[in-house]
Design a protein around this motif. Sequence first.
Motif: not given
Lengths: 286, 272
Positions: A72, A75, A105-106, B2, B4-6, B8, B105-106
Amino acid sequence: MSAIEVMGLTKRYKDFQAVDDVSFSISRGETFVLLGPNGAGKTTTIEILEGFRTRTSGEVKVLGQDPQKASRAFRARIGIVQQSAGDLGRLSVRDTITHFASLYPNPRKVEEVIEAVGLHGKASEPIKKLSGGQQHRVDVALGLIGNPEVLFLDEPTTGFDPEVRRAFWEVIRGLQQEGMTIMLTTHYLDEAEELGHRGGVIVDGRLVALGKIAEIGGRESRKPEVSWVEAGVQRIERTDDPTLFIGELSKRIGSAPENLQVKVPNLEQVYLQLITDHRNGVKIED
Amino acid sequence: MKTELPSILGVGIRRIGYELKSYIRTPDAVFFNFFFPLMMLVIFTAAFSNLEIDVPGAGRVLTSADVYLPAMLAMGVLVSGTQNLGIDMAIEKHDGTLRRLSGSPISPVSYFIGKFGQVFVSATLQAVAIVLTARFVFGAYLPETIELWLTFAWVFYLGLLASSILGIAISALPRSAKSANAVILPPILILQFISGIYLSFTTLPEWLQNFASVFPVKWIGQGFRAVFYPDQFKSVELGGDWFLDQVAIAIAIWVALGVVFTLLTFRWVKKS
Protein backbone atom coordinates in the motif's frame (compact mmCIF):
# COMPACT_ATOMS: atom_id res chain seq x y z
CA MET A 1 19.05 8.05 -9.51
CA SER A 2 16.63 6.00 -11.59
CA ALA A 3 12.95 6.10 -10.84
CA ILE A 4 12.35 3.01 -12.96
CA GLU A 5 14.72 0.20 -13.96
CA VAL A 6 13.76 -2.57 -16.32
CA MET A 7 16.27 -5.34 -17.10
CA GLY A 8 15.55 -8.18 -19.48
CA LEU A 9 11.80 -7.97 -18.94
CA THR A 10 9.99 -10.88 -20.56
CA LYS A 11 6.32 -11.78 -20.55
CA ARG A 12 5.21 -15.01 -22.16
CA TYR A 13 1.67 -16.27 -22.50
CA LYS A 14 1.04 -19.86 -23.56
CA ASP A 15 1.97 -19.45 -27.20
CA PHE A 16 2.62 -15.74 -27.38
CA GLN A 17 5.66 -13.69 -26.49
CA ALA A 18 4.14 -10.35 -25.45
CA VAL A 19 7.35 -8.75 -24.17
CA ASP A 20 10.77 -10.07 -25.10
CA ASP A 21 13.93 -9.11 -23.22
CA VAL A 22 13.16 -5.40 -22.82
CA SER A 23 15.56 -3.18 -20.85
CA PHE A 24 15.45 0.54 -20.15
CA SER A 25 15.64 2.94 -17.26
CA ILE A 26 13.92 6.20 -16.49
CA SER A 27 15.59 8.93 -14.45
CA ARG A 28 13.79 10.97 -11.86
CA GLY A 29 12.01 13.94 -13.38
CA GLU A 30 12.18 12.45 -16.84
CA THR A 31 9.27 11.78 -19.20
CA PHE A 32 9.75 8.49 -21.00
CA VAL A 33 7.57 7.53 -23.94
CA LEU A 34 7.04 3.96 -25.04
CA LEU A 35 6.07 3.98 -28.69
CA GLY A 36 4.83 1.15 -30.80
CA PRO A 37 2.04 -0.13 -32.99
CA ASN A 38 -1.10 -1.68 -31.49
CA GLY A 39 -0.40 -5.04 -29.90
CA ALA A 40 3.35 -4.43 -29.73
CA GLY A 41 3.56 -4.89 -25.96
CA LYS A 42 3.28 -1.30 -24.71
CA THR A 43 0.32 -1.91 -22.42
CA THR A 44 1.71 -5.21 -21.14
CA THR A 45 4.96 -3.46 -20.24
CA ILE A 46 3.36 -0.50 -18.47
CA GLU A 47 0.93 -2.78 -16.62
CA ILE A 48 3.83 -4.85 -15.32
CA LEU A 49 5.41 -1.63 -14.02
CA GLU A 50 2.09 -0.60 -12.44
CA GLY A 51 1.84 -3.94 -10.66
CA PHE A 52 -1.28 -5.03 -12.55
CA ARG A 53 0.49 -7.90 -14.29
CA THR A 54 3.06 -10.47 -13.39
CA ARG A 55 6.20 -11.03 -15.47
CA THR A 56 7.73 -14.22 -16.74
CA SER A 57 11.32 -13.14 -16.13
CA GLY A 58 13.57 -10.13 -15.80
CA GLU A 59 14.13 -7.48 -13.18
CA VAL A 60 11.79 -4.56 -12.60
CA LYS A 61 12.22 -1.83 -10.02
CA VAL A 62 9.89 1.13 -9.64
CA LEU A 63 11.08 3.57 -6.96
CA GLY A 64 13.37 0.78 -5.84
CA GLN A 65 10.56 -1.70 -5.33
CA ASP A 66 9.28 -4.70 -7.22
CA PRO A 67 5.80 -3.67 -8.42
CA GLN A 68 4.71 -7.30 -8.42
CA LYS A 69 4.83 -7.16 -4.62
CA ALA A 70 3.28 -3.70 -4.47
CA SER A 71 2.53 -2.66 -0.92
CA ARG A 72 0.00 0.00 0.00
CA ALA A 73 2.87 2.36 0.80
CA PHE A 74 4.23 1.80 -2.71
CA ARG A 75 0.79 2.47 -4.21
CA ALA A 76 0.72 5.81 -2.39
CA ARG A 77 3.88 6.87 -4.27
CA ILE A 78 2.74 6.08 -7.78
CA GLY A 79 -0.15 7.42 -9.80
CA ILE A 80 -1.98 5.55 -12.53
CA VAL A 81 -4.17 7.29 -15.04
CA GLN A 82 -6.73 4.64 -15.85
CA GLN A 83 -8.77 4.44 -19.00
CA SER A 84 -12.28 5.64 -18.19
CA ALA A 85 -14.31 2.50 -18.05
CA GLY A 86 -17.62 3.85 -16.85
CA ASP A 87 -16.94 3.00 -13.23
CA LEU A 88 -17.35 6.61 -12.11
CA GLY A 89 -20.45 8.58 -12.66
CA ARG A 90 -23.08 9.15 -10.05
CA LEU A 91 -21.09 11.41 -7.79
CA SER A 92 -19.81 14.81 -8.75
CA VAL A 93 -16.29 15.51 -9.94
CA ARG A 94 -15.46 17.18 -6.62
CA ASP A 95 -16.98 14.45 -4.41
CA THR A 96 -15.15 11.73 -6.32
CA ILE A 97 -11.76 13.44 -6.28
CA THR A 98 -12.19 14.40 -2.62
CA HIS A 99 -12.90 10.78 -1.75
CA PHE A 100 -9.84 9.50 -3.60
CA ALA A 101 -7.71 12.18 -1.94
CA SER A 102 -8.69 10.68 1.42
CA LEU A 103 -7.04 7.37 0.45
CA TYR A 104 -3.54 8.91 0.30
CA PRO A 105 -1.14 10.05 3.01
CA ASN A 106 -0.10 13.20 1.24
CA PRO A 107 -2.70 14.22 -1.35
CA ARG A 108 -2.70 17.32 -3.50
CA LYS A 109 -5.32 19.97 -2.89
CA VAL A 110 -8.57 18.90 -4.51
CA GLU A 111 -9.40 22.32 -5.94
CA GLU A 112 -5.91 22.72 -7.39
CA VAL A 113 -6.14 19.38 -9.17
CA ILE A 114 -9.60 20.21 -10.53
CA GLU A 115 -8.16 23.50 -11.78
CA ALA A 116 -5.10 21.79 -13.29
CA VAL A 117 -7.20 19.45 -15.41
CA GLY A 118 -9.49 22.29 -16.44
CA LEU A 119 -12.67 21.05 -14.79
CA HIS A 120 -13.29 23.95 -12.38
CA GLY A 121 -16.48 24.81 -14.28
CA LYS A 122 -17.76 21.25 -13.94
CA ALA A 123 -16.73 20.41 -10.38
CA SER A 124 -20.28 19.99 -9.11
CA GLU A 125 -21.54 18.00 -12.09
CA PRO A 126 -22.05 14.24 -11.87
CA ILE A 127 -19.19 12.68 -13.84
CA LYS A 128 -21.72 10.78 -15.96
CA LYS A 129 -22.93 14.06 -17.45
CA LEU A 130 -19.48 15.08 -18.74
CA SER A 131 -18.23 14.49 -22.26
CA GLY A 132 -15.78 11.68 -22.94
CA GLY A 133 -12.81 14.05 -22.98
CA GLN A 134 -13.89 15.68 -19.73
CA GLN A 135 -14.38 12.28 -18.10
CA HIS A 136 -10.86 11.39 -19.08
CA ARG A 137 -9.62 14.52 -17.33
CA VAL A 138 -11.22 13.11 -14.19
CA ASP A 139 -9.09 9.99 -14.73
CA VAL A 140 -6.03 12.22 -14.96
CA ALA A 141 -7.09 14.06 -11.80
CA LEU A 142 -7.46 10.73 -9.96
CA GLY A 143 -4.01 9.68 -11.14
CA LEU A 144 -2.56 12.92 -9.76
CA ILE A 145 -4.50 13.39 -6.54
CA GLY A 146 -2.16 11.26 -4.44
CA ASN A 147 0.77 13.52 -5.40
CA PRO A 148 2.73 10.63 -6.93
CA GLU A 149 6.46 10.53 -7.56
CA VAL A 150 5.89 8.49 -10.71
CA LEU A 151 2.89 8.86 -13.00
CA PHE A 152 1.86 6.18 -15.50
CA LEU A 153 -0.27 7.03 -18.52
CA ASP A 154 -1.33 4.34 -20.97
CA GLU A 155 -2.40 5.86 -24.30
CA PRO A 156 -3.81 8.88 -22.51
CA THR A 157 -5.15 10.76 -25.51
CA THR A 158 -6.55 7.99 -27.69
CA GLY A 159 -9.88 9.19 -29.02
CA PHE A 160 -9.35 12.84 -28.09
CA ASP A 161 -10.20 15.88 -30.21
CA PRO A 162 -7.06 17.74 -31.32
CA GLU A 163 -8.07 20.62 -29.09
CA VAL A 164 -8.55 18.41 -26.03
CA ARG A 165 -5.22 16.70 -26.70
CA ARG A 166 -3.42 20.05 -26.67
CA ALA A 167 -5.10 20.98 -23.39
CA PHE A 168 -4.04 17.62 -21.99
CA TRP A 169 -0.44 18.15 -23.09
CA GLU A 170 -0.45 21.42 -21.17
CA VAL A 171 -1.44 19.58 -18.00
CA ILE A 172 1.44 17.14 -18.52
CA ARG A 173 3.92 19.98 -19.15
CA GLY A 174 2.87 21.51 -15.83
CA LEU A 175 3.70 18.23 -14.09
CA GLN A 176 7.04 18.00 -15.89
CA GLN A 177 7.95 21.42 -14.54
CA GLU A 178 7.21 20.19 -11.05
CA GLY A 179 9.74 17.43 -11.63
CA MET A 180 7.34 14.50 -11.75
CA THR A 181 8.64 11.31 -13.37
CA ILE A 182 6.26 10.30 -16.13
CA MET A 183 6.00 7.18 -18.21
CA LEU A 184 3.54 7.16 -21.04
CA THR A 185 2.65 4.92 -23.92
CA THR A 186 1.27 6.22 -27.16
CA HIS A 187 1.05 5.45 -30.82
CA TYR A 188 0.91 9.14 -31.65
CA LEU A 189 4.34 10.33 -32.70
CA ASP A 190 3.54 14.00 -32.30
CA GLU A 191 2.63 13.29 -28.71
CA ALA A 192 5.97 11.61 -28.15
CA GLU A 193 7.78 14.59 -29.70
CA GLU A 194 5.76 17.11 -27.69
CA LEU A 195 6.11 15.45 -24.32
CA GLY A 196 8.93 12.94 -24.28
CA HIS A 197 12.49 13.52 -23.09
CA ARG A 198 13.48 9.97 -23.90
CA GLY A 199 11.69 7.05 -25.36
CA GLY A 200 11.75 3.61 -26.83
CA VAL A 201 10.09 1.91 -29.76
CA ILE A 202 8.65 -1.52 -29.12
CA VAL A 203 7.66 -3.80 -31.99
CA ASP A 204 6.38 -7.35 -31.53
CA GLY A 205 7.51 -7.30 -27.91
CA ARG A 206 11.09 -6.22 -28.66
CA LEU A 207 12.62 -2.85 -27.96
CA VAL A 208 14.02 -1.83 -31.35
CA ALA A 209 15.16 1.67 -30.46
CA LEU A 210 15.92 3.59 -27.30
CA GLY A 211 17.19 7.07 -26.64
CA LYS A 212 16.39 10.76 -26.76
CA ILE A 213 13.24 11.32 -28.80
CA ALA A 214 15.15 13.56 -31.21
CA GLU A 215 17.78 10.86 -31.75
CA ILE A 216 15.66 7.72 -31.90
CA GLY A 217 16.71 5.43 -34.73
CA GLY A 218 20.29 6.69 -34.70
CA ARG A 219 22.19 9.17 -36.89
CA GLU A 220 21.96 7.10 -40.04
CA SER A 221 18.18 7.03 -40.13
CA ARG A 222 18.04 10.78 -39.50
CA LYS A 223 20.35 11.70 -42.40
CA PRO A 224 18.87 14.60 -44.36
CA GLU A 225 17.50 13.78 -47.78
CA VAL A 226 18.06 16.06 -50.78
CA SER A 227 15.75 15.64 -53.73
CA TRP A 228 15.74 17.43 -57.07
CA VAL A 229 14.76 16.91 -60.68
CA GLU A 230 17.56 16.52 -63.20
CA ALA A 231 16.91 16.03 -66.90
CA GLY A 232 13.30 15.20 -66.11
CA VAL A 233 14.25 12.49 -63.61
CA GLN A 234 13.49 12.63 -59.88
CA ARG A 235 16.71 12.15 -57.91
CA ILE A 236 17.18 11.54 -54.20
CA GLU A 237 20.42 11.54 -52.28
CA ARG A 238 21.07 11.29 -48.55
CA THR A 239 23.87 13.30 -47.04
CA ASP A 240 25.22 14.48 -43.72
CA ASP A 241 25.89 17.95 -45.10
CA PRO A 242 23.12 19.15 -47.42
CA THR A 243 24.63 22.66 -47.82
CA LEU A 244 27.90 21.33 -49.15
CA PHE A 245 26.06 18.77 -51.28
CA ILE A 246 23.75 21.37 -52.88
CA GLY A 247 26.72 23.65 -53.59
CA GLU A 248 28.51 20.86 -55.44
CA LEU A 249 25.31 19.81 -57.16
CA SER A 250 24.66 23.34 -58.46
CA LYS A 251 28.25 23.57 -59.69
CA ARG A 252 27.88 20.25 -61.53
CA ILE A 253 24.53 21.12 -63.15
CA GLY A 254 25.60 24.70 -63.82
CA SER A 255 22.38 26.19 -62.52
CA ALA A 256 20.05 25.98 -59.53
CA PRO A 257 18.65 22.44 -59.38
CA GLU A 258 15.02 22.13 -60.35
CA ASN A 259 12.45 21.30 -57.61
CA LEU A 260 15.14 21.26 -54.95
CA GLN A 261 14.00 20.02 -51.54
CA VAL A 262 15.83 19.16 -48.35
CA LYS A 263 14.03 16.93 -45.86
CA VAL A 264 15.17 15.80 -42.45
CA PRO A 265 13.35 12.56 -41.68
CA ASN A 266 10.94 13.22 -38.85
CA LEU A 267 10.10 10.83 -36.07
CA GLU A 268 7.24 9.37 -38.04
CA GLN A 269 9.44 8.36 -40.95
CA VAL A 270 12.13 7.03 -38.64
CA TYR A 271 9.54 5.13 -36.68
CA LEU A 272 7.88 3.57 -39.70
CA GLN A 273 11.31 2.58 -41.03
CA LEU A 274 12.16 0.98 -37.71
CA ILE A 275 8.99 -1.10 -37.79
CA THR A 276 9.54 -2.15 -41.39
CA ASP A 277 13.19 -3.03 -40.73
CA HIS A 278 12.28 -5.03 -37.67
CA ARG A 279 9.61 -7.01 -39.48
CA ASN A 280 12.00 -7.64 -42.37
CA GLY A 281 14.51 -9.01 -39.91
CA VAL A 282 17.07 -6.20 -40.15
CA LYS A 283 19.30 -6.11 -37.11
CA ILE A 284 19.13 -2.72 -35.46
CA GLU A 285 21.70 -1.21 -33.17
CA ASP A 286 20.69 1.24 -30.48
CA MET B 1 6.63 14.70 3.89
CA LYS B 2 3.86 12.72 5.54
CA THR B 3 4.12 9.07 4.59
CA GLU B 4 1.82 7.41 7.10
CA LEU B 5 -1.14 5.89 5.29
CA PRO B 6 -4.63 6.88 6.43
CA SER B 7 -6.04 4.30 8.86
CA ILE B 8 -7.91 1.30 7.47
CA LEU B 9 -10.90 1.98 9.72
CA GLY B 10 -10.99 5.70 8.93
CA VAL B 11 -10.94 5.05 5.19
CA GLY B 12 -13.55 2.32 5.69
CA ILE B 13 -15.89 4.77 7.40
CA ARG B 14 -15.41 7.28 4.59
CA ARG B 15 -16.15 4.47 2.15
CA ILE B 16 -19.52 3.93 3.89
CA GLY B 17 -20.47 7.53 3.15
CA TYR B 18 -19.21 7.25 -0.42
CA GLU B 19 -21.08 3.96 -1.00
CA LEU B 20 -24.30 5.32 0.52
CA LYS B 21 -24.12 8.41 -1.67
CA SER B 22 -23.64 6.25 -4.76
CA TYR B 23 -26.46 3.93 -3.65
CA ILE B 24 -29.08 6.63 -3.24
CA ARG B 25 -28.14 8.06 -6.63
CA THR B 26 -28.70 4.73 -8.35
CA PRO B 27 -32.42 4.62 -9.17
CA ASP B 28 -32.37 0.85 -9.89
CA ALA B 29 -30.90 0.12 -6.47
CA VAL B 30 -33.26 2.42 -4.64
CA PHE B 31 -36.30 0.90 -6.33
CA PHE B 32 -35.43 -2.80 -6.56
CA ASN B 33 -33.49 -3.04 -3.33
CA PHE B 34 -34.74 -0.38 -0.99
CA PHE B 35 -38.42 0.11 -1.78
CA PHE B 36 -39.27 -3.26 -3.28
CA PRO B 37 -40.06 -5.18 -0.05
CA LEU B 38 -42.08 -2.22 1.20
CA MET B 39 -44.02 -2.18 -2.04
CA MET B 40 -44.62 -5.92 -1.82
CA LEU B 41 -45.88 -5.50 1.73
CA VAL B 42 -48.38 -2.93 0.51
CA ILE B 43 -49.49 -5.10 -2.42
CA PHE B 44 -49.86 -8.35 -0.44
CA THR B 45 -51.56 -6.67 2.48
CA ALA B 46 -54.02 -4.95 0.16
CA ALA B 47 -54.60 -8.04 -2.00
CA PHE B 48 -55.41 -10.27 0.98
CA SER B 49 -57.09 -7.60 3.06
CA ASN B 50 -59.95 -9.98 3.91
CA LEU B 51 -57.55 -12.46 5.48
CA GLU B 52 -58.20 -13.09 9.16
CA ILE B 53 -56.69 -15.98 11.00
CA ASP B 54 -58.06 -16.73 14.40
CA VAL B 55 -55.45 -18.28 16.63
CA PRO B 56 -56.95 -20.06 19.61
CA GLY B 57 -55.24 -18.95 22.77
CA ALA B 58 -53.27 -16.12 21.17
CA GLY B 59 -55.72 -13.46 22.15
CA ARG B 60 -55.51 -11.78 18.74
CA VAL B 61 -56.54 -12.26 15.15
CA LEU B 62 -53.86 -12.29 12.42
CA THR B 63 -54.48 -9.97 9.50
CA SER B 64 -52.69 -10.00 6.15
CA ALA B 65 -50.23 -7.34 7.39
CA ASP B 66 -49.36 -9.58 10.36
CA VAL B 67 -48.87 -12.56 8.07
CA TYR B 68 -46.63 -10.78 5.57
CA LEU B 69 -44.58 -8.55 7.88
CA PRO B 70 -41.93 -11.16 8.80
CA ALA B 71 -41.74 -12.38 5.19
CA MET B 72 -41.16 -8.90 3.81
CA LEU B 73 -38.53 -8.18 6.46
CA ALA B 74 -36.76 -11.37 5.41
CA MET B 75 -37.03 -10.26 1.78
CA GLY B 76 -35.45 -6.96 2.78
CA VAL B 77 -32.50 -8.79 4.32
CA LEU B 78 -32.09 -10.83 1.14
CA VAL B 79 -32.34 -7.98 -1.36
CA SER B 80 -30.33 -5.43 0.65
CA GLY B 81 -27.56 -7.95 1.18
CA THR B 82 -27.35 -10.67 -1.44
CA GLN B 83 -29.08 -8.96 -4.36
CA ASN B 84 -27.62 -5.50 -3.78
CA LEU B 85 -24.03 -6.61 -3.18
CA GLY B 86 -24.20 -9.43 -5.75
CA ILE B 87 -25.13 -7.04 -8.54
CA ASP B 88 -23.09 -4.09 -7.28
CA MET B 89 -19.86 -6.01 -6.86
CA ALA B 90 -20.30 -7.94 -10.12
CA ILE B 91 -20.53 -4.59 -11.89
CA GLU B 92 -17.53 -3.20 -10.00
CA LYS B 93 -15.44 -6.22 -10.98
CA HIS B 94 -16.07 -5.58 -14.65
CA ASP B 95 -16.48 -1.82 -15.02
CA GLY B 96 -13.03 -0.85 -13.73
CA THR B 97 -13.96 0.16 -10.17
CA LEU B 98 -11.89 -2.56 -8.50
CA ARG B 99 -9.04 -2.01 -10.91
CA ARG B 100 -9.00 1.69 -10.14
CA LEU B 101 -9.09 1.05 -6.40
CA SER B 102 -6.35 -1.54 -6.68
CA GLY B 103 -4.12 1.14 -8.17
CA SER B 104 -4.62 3.27 -5.04
CA PRO B 105 -3.33 2.57 -1.53
CA ILE B 106 -6.77 1.54 -0.19
CA SER B 107 -6.89 -1.71 1.82
CA PRO B 108 -9.47 -4.32 0.76
CA VAL B 109 -10.61 -4.27 4.39
CA SER B 110 -11.62 -0.60 4.01
CA TYR B 111 -13.46 -1.46 0.83
CA PHE B 112 -15.46 -4.19 2.60
CA ILE B 113 -16.19 -1.95 5.59
CA GLY B 114 -17.74 0.43 3.04
CA LYS B 115 -19.81 -2.32 1.45
CA PHE B 116 -21.07 -3.83 4.71
CA GLY B 117 -21.67 -0.37 6.15
CA GLN B 118 -23.78 0.62 3.17
CA VAL B 119 -25.80 -2.60 3.49
CA PHE B 120 -26.28 -2.24 7.24
CA VAL B 121 -27.39 1.39 7.07
CA SER B 122 -29.74 0.96 4.12
CA ALA B 123 -31.18 -2.34 5.41
CA THR B 124 -31.79 -0.85 8.86
CA LEU B 125 -33.67 2.11 7.37
CA GLN B 126 -35.56 -0.29 5.13
CA ALA B 127 -36.62 -2.48 8.07
CA VAL B 128 -37.72 0.57 10.04
CA ALA B 129 -39.81 1.71 7.06
CA ILE B 130 -41.39 -1.74 6.69
CA VAL B 131 -42.19 -2.10 10.39
CA LEU B 132 -43.61 1.43 10.67
CA THR B 133 -45.71 1.03 7.52
CA ALA B 134 -47.04 -2.32 8.70
CA ARG B 135 -47.89 -0.89 12.10
CA PHE B 136 -49.25 2.55 11.30
CA VAL B 137 -50.75 2.05 7.85
CA PHE B 138 -52.05 -1.51 8.16
CA GLY B 139 -52.38 -1.88 11.91
CA ALA B 140 -50.02 -4.84 12.23
CA TYR B 141 -49.26 -6.14 15.69
CA LEU B 142 -45.75 -5.49 16.99
CA PRO B 143 -44.10 -7.47 19.78
CA GLU B 144 -44.19 -5.88 23.18
CA THR B 145 -41.31 -7.49 25.00
CA ILE B 146 -37.66 -6.48 24.92
CA GLU B 147 -36.78 -10.13 24.60
CA LEU B 148 -38.60 -10.49 21.27
CA TRP B 149 -37.02 -7.32 19.91
CA LEU B 150 -33.59 -8.57 20.92
CA THR B 151 -34.35 -11.79 19.05
CA PHE B 152 -35.34 -9.67 16.08
CA ALA B 153 -32.08 -7.70 16.29
CA TRP B 154 -29.77 -10.70 16.32
CA VAL B 155 -31.67 -12.57 13.60
CA PHE B 156 -31.72 -9.41 11.51
CA TYR B 157 -28.04 -8.49 11.79
CA LEU B 158 -26.68 -12.02 11.72
CA GLY B 159 -28.96 -12.68 8.75
CA LEU B 160 -27.79 -9.51 7.06
CA LEU B 161 -24.17 -10.56 7.51
CA ALA B 162 -24.87 -13.96 5.92
CA SER B 163 -26.92 -12.35 3.17
CA SER B 164 -24.15 -9.84 2.39
CA ILE B 165 -21.49 -12.52 2.28
CA LEU B 166 -23.68 -14.62 0.00
CA GLY B 167 -23.89 -11.53 -2.24
CA ILE B 168 -20.10 -11.22 -2.36
CA ALA B 169 -19.87 -14.91 -3.28
CA ILE B 170 -22.42 -14.80 -6.11
CA SER B 171 -20.90 -11.60 -7.50
CA ALA B 172 -18.30 -13.98 -8.99
CA LEU B 173 -20.89 -15.48 -11.35
CA PRO B 174 -21.67 -12.77 -13.94
CA ARG B 175 -19.13 -12.57 -16.74
CA SER B 176 -19.76 -8.92 -17.53
CA ALA B 177 -21.26 -5.80 -15.97
CA LYS B 178 -24.17 -5.93 -18.38
CA SER B 179 -25.18 -9.46 -17.43
CA ALA B 180 -25.05 -8.76 -13.67
CA ASN B 181 -28.80 -8.20 -13.25
CA ALA B 182 -29.78 -11.10 -15.49
CA VAL B 183 -27.51 -13.56 -13.68
CA ILE B 184 -28.09 -12.48 -10.08
CA LEU B 185 -31.85 -11.86 -10.01
CA PRO B 186 -33.31 -15.29 -10.99
CA PRO B 187 -31.60 -17.36 -8.26
CA ILE B 188 -32.64 -14.77 -5.70
CA LEU B 189 -36.24 -14.86 -6.89
CA ILE B 190 -36.28 -18.66 -6.73
CA LEU B 191 -34.75 -18.54 -3.26
CA GLN B 192 -37.58 -16.25 -2.16
CA PHE B 193 -40.24 -18.64 -3.48
CA ILE B 194 -38.77 -21.72 -1.80
CA SER B 195 -37.86 -19.96 1.46
CA GLY B 196 -41.34 -18.89 2.55
CA ILE B 197 -41.31 -15.27 1.44
CA TYR B 198 -44.01 -15.28 -1.24
CA LEU B 199 -45.52 -18.66 -0.36
CA SER B 200 -46.15 -19.97 3.11
CA PHE B 201 -43.16 -22.16 3.88
CA THR B 202 -45.19 -24.88 5.60
CA THR B 203 -47.38 -25.45 2.54
CA LEU B 204 -44.35 -26.43 0.41
CA PRO B 205 -43.62 -30.14 -0.13
CA GLU B 206 -41.29 -31.51 2.48
CA TRP B 207 -38.40 -32.23 0.06
CA LEU B 208 -38.49 -28.59 -1.05
CA GLN B 209 -38.54 -27.43 2.57
CA ASN B 210 -35.49 -29.56 3.22
CA PHE B 211 -33.73 -28.18 0.17
CA ALA B 212 -34.54 -24.59 1.12
CA SER B 213 -33.19 -25.27 4.62
CA VAL B 214 -29.72 -25.45 3.12
CA PHE B 215 -29.89 -21.69 2.46
CA PRO B 216 -29.98 -18.96 5.10
CA VAL B 217 -33.16 -17.19 3.95
CA LYS B 218 -35.51 -19.86 5.29
CA TRP B 219 -33.89 -19.54 8.70
CA ILE B 220 -34.08 -15.76 8.69
CA GLY B 221 -37.80 -15.94 7.87
CA GLN B 222 -38.32 -18.50 10.62
CA GLY B 223 -36.53 -16.28 13.11
CA PHE B 224 -38.74 -13.35 12.17
CA ARG B 225 -41.90 -15.44 12.45
CA ALA B 226 -40.83 -16.35 15.96
CA VAL B 227 -40.74 -12.64 16.74
CA PHE B 228 -43.90 -11.41 15.04
CA TYR B 229 -46.28 -14.42 15.12
CA PRO B 230 -48.12 -15.59 18.21
CA ASP B 231 -46.15 -18.31 19.95
CA GLN B 232 -49.00 -20.78 19.28
CA PHE B 233 -47.98 -20.68 15.58
CA LYS B 234 -44.84 -22.65 16.24
CA SER B 235 -46.84 -25.87 15.99
CA VAL B 236 -47.23 -25.17 12.25
CA GLU B 237 -43.45 -24.96 11.69
CA LEU B 238 -41.41 -27.92 10.53
CA GLY B 239 -40.81 -29.94 13.71
CA GLY B 240 -43.36 -27.94 15.67
CA ASP B 241 -41.05 -25.30 17.11
CA TRP B 242 -39.20 -22.06 16.20
CA PHE B 243 -35.81 -23.72 16.83
CA LEU B 244 -34.05 -20.39 17.34
CA ASP B 245 -30.83 -22.20 18.26
CA GLN B 246 -30.87 -23.89 14.85
CA VAL B 247 -31.60 -20.53 13.22
CA ALA B 248 -28.49 -19.11 14.85
CA ILE B 249 -26.33 -22.09 13.92
CA ALA B 250 -27.52 -22.28 10.31
CA ILE B 251 -26.92 -18.58 9.68
CA ALA B 252 -23.58 -18.63 11.51
CA ILE B 253 -22.38 -21.52 9.33
CA TRP B 254 -23.20 -19.44 6.26
CA VAL B 255 -21.27 -16.50 7.66
CA ALA B 256 -18.24 -18.68 8.39
CA LEU B 257 -18.30 -20.40 5.00
CA GLY B 258 -18.76 -17.07 3.26
CA VAL B 259 -15.83 -15.45 5.07
CA VAL B 260 -13.52 -18.33 4.17
CA PHE B 261 -14.73 -18.35 0.57
CA THR B 262 -14.29 -14.58 0.24
CA LEU B 263 -10.81 -14.59 1.76
CA LEU B 264 -9.78 -17.36 -0.61
CA THR B 265 -11.27 -15.91 -3.77
CA PHE B 266 -11.34 -12.12 -3.50
CA ARG B 267 -8.74 -10.32 -5.59
CA TRP B 268 -8.85 -6.70 -6.62
CA VAL B 269 -7.85 -7.72 -10.10
CA LYS B 270 -6.91 -11.13 -11.41
CA LYS B 271 -3.24 -10.77 -12.30
CA SER B 272 -2.33 -12.43 -15.52
